[in-house]
Design a protein around this motif. Structure first.
Motif, PDB file in Angstrom:
ATOM      1  N   GLY A  69      40.803  39.690  40.742  1.00  0.00           N
ATOM      2  CA  GLY A  69      40.589  39.134  39.413  1.00  0.00           C
ATOM      3  C   GLY A  69      41.392  37.857  39.279  1.00  0.00           C
ATOM      4  O   GLY A  69      42.590  37.847  39.567  1.00  0.00           O
ATOM      5  N   TYR A  71      42.833  35.533  36.656  1.00  0.00           N
ATOM      6  CA  TYR A  71      43.142  35.728  35.231  1.00  0.00           C
ATOM      7  C   TYR A  71      43.745  34.473  34.619  1.00  0.00           C
ATOM      8  O   TYR A  71      44.851  34.071  34.959  1.00  0.00           O
ATOM      9  N   TYR A  91      45.522  47.513  36.520  1.00  0.00           N
ATOM     10  CA  TYR A  91      46.077  47.077  37.808  1.00  0.00           C
ATOM     11  C   TYR A  91      47.041  48.132  38.353  1.00  0.00           C
ATOM     12  O   TYR A  91      46.974  48.501  39.533  1.00  0.00           O
ATOM     13  N   ILE A 104      45.260  40.768  41.313  1.00  0.00           N
ATOM     14  CA  ILE A 104      45.054  39.817  40.215  1.00  0.00           C
ATOM     15  C   ILE A 104      45.820  38.551  40.580  1.00  0.00           C
ATOM     16  O   ILE A 104      46.923  38.615  41.111  1.00  0.00           O
ATOM     17  N   LEU A 151      38.864  36.432  32.626  1.00  0.00           N
ATOM     18  CA  LEU A 151      39.063  37.128  33.894  1.00  0.00           C
ATOM     19  C   LEU A 151      37.780  37.025  34.708  1.00  0.00           C
ATOM     20  O   LEU A 151      36.728  37.497  34.274  1.00  0.00           O
TER      21      LEU A 151
END
Length: 182
Positions: A69, A71, A91, A104, A151
């Motif tokens: 991801g 972000y 997460y 992430i 995201l």
């Protein structure tokens, strides 16, 4: 006096139109280049190195095979302050508790290094270096970020699955449908 104001307004409109034309041409060139490249590839967007929360560097190649991801967020953004804890929960469940191949990468929209540092210290994941303005800007442009939080989710091959991953996380906070390919 009114004539000067009117002339200034006309000049301003002309400048704005020229700027819009330049933006349109730039967007056309970027779209054509993207079409030639094919689908967005995570490796191309992130470069070679990312930072850990401890300030260590990590190779982007370490993300291969992981759902990632990207972000976009900032400490001054109220909706970000609401979504970030939700993302941390997902997460933590997936990566830390379950050992799933998930990562992430934080791309800061903070207004200063201090703002970035204060916000990022709450996060357990990787980040694009705040000092790498060109990389952060390029990511924002490539993923068409219009507002934050945003995201984007990439599959294990580095291909973009969705540029709107917030509803995916909100709808599956425990990651039961991970890796969210459908």
């Amino acid at each position: 006096q009114q004539i000067r104001i009117l002339q200034a307004a006309i000049n301003t409109v002309a400048i704005l139109q020229a700027g819009a034309q330049n933006l349109t041409e730039t967007a056309r060139r970027e779209a054509a280049a993207a079409e030639e490249r094919g689908p967005l590839q995570l490796q191309d967007l992130l470069g070679e190195k990312l930072l850990t929360a401890d300030g260590e560097e990590v190779a982007v190649s370490d993300l291969k095979g992981k759902t990632v991801g990207v972000y976009f967020s900032a400490g001054w953004c109220q909706p970000c302050k609401v979504f970030t804890p939700q993302l941390i929960q997902t997460y933590s469940k997936l990566k830390i508790a379950d050992g799933k191949p998930f990562e992430i990468v934080f791309v800061s929209a903070d207004r200063s290094q201090e703002g970035f540092d204060n916000y990022y210290k709450q996060m357990p994941w990787l980040a694009v270096d705040y000092k790498d303005v060109e990389r952060r800007s390029g990511l924002s442009s490539a993923l068409q970020v219009q507002g934050i939080p945003k995201l984007a989710l990439f599959d294990g091959d580095g291909k973009l699955m969705t540029s709107d991953g917030r509803p995916v996380i909100a709808g599956d906070p425990l990651g039961e449908k991970f890796p969210w390919k459908e």
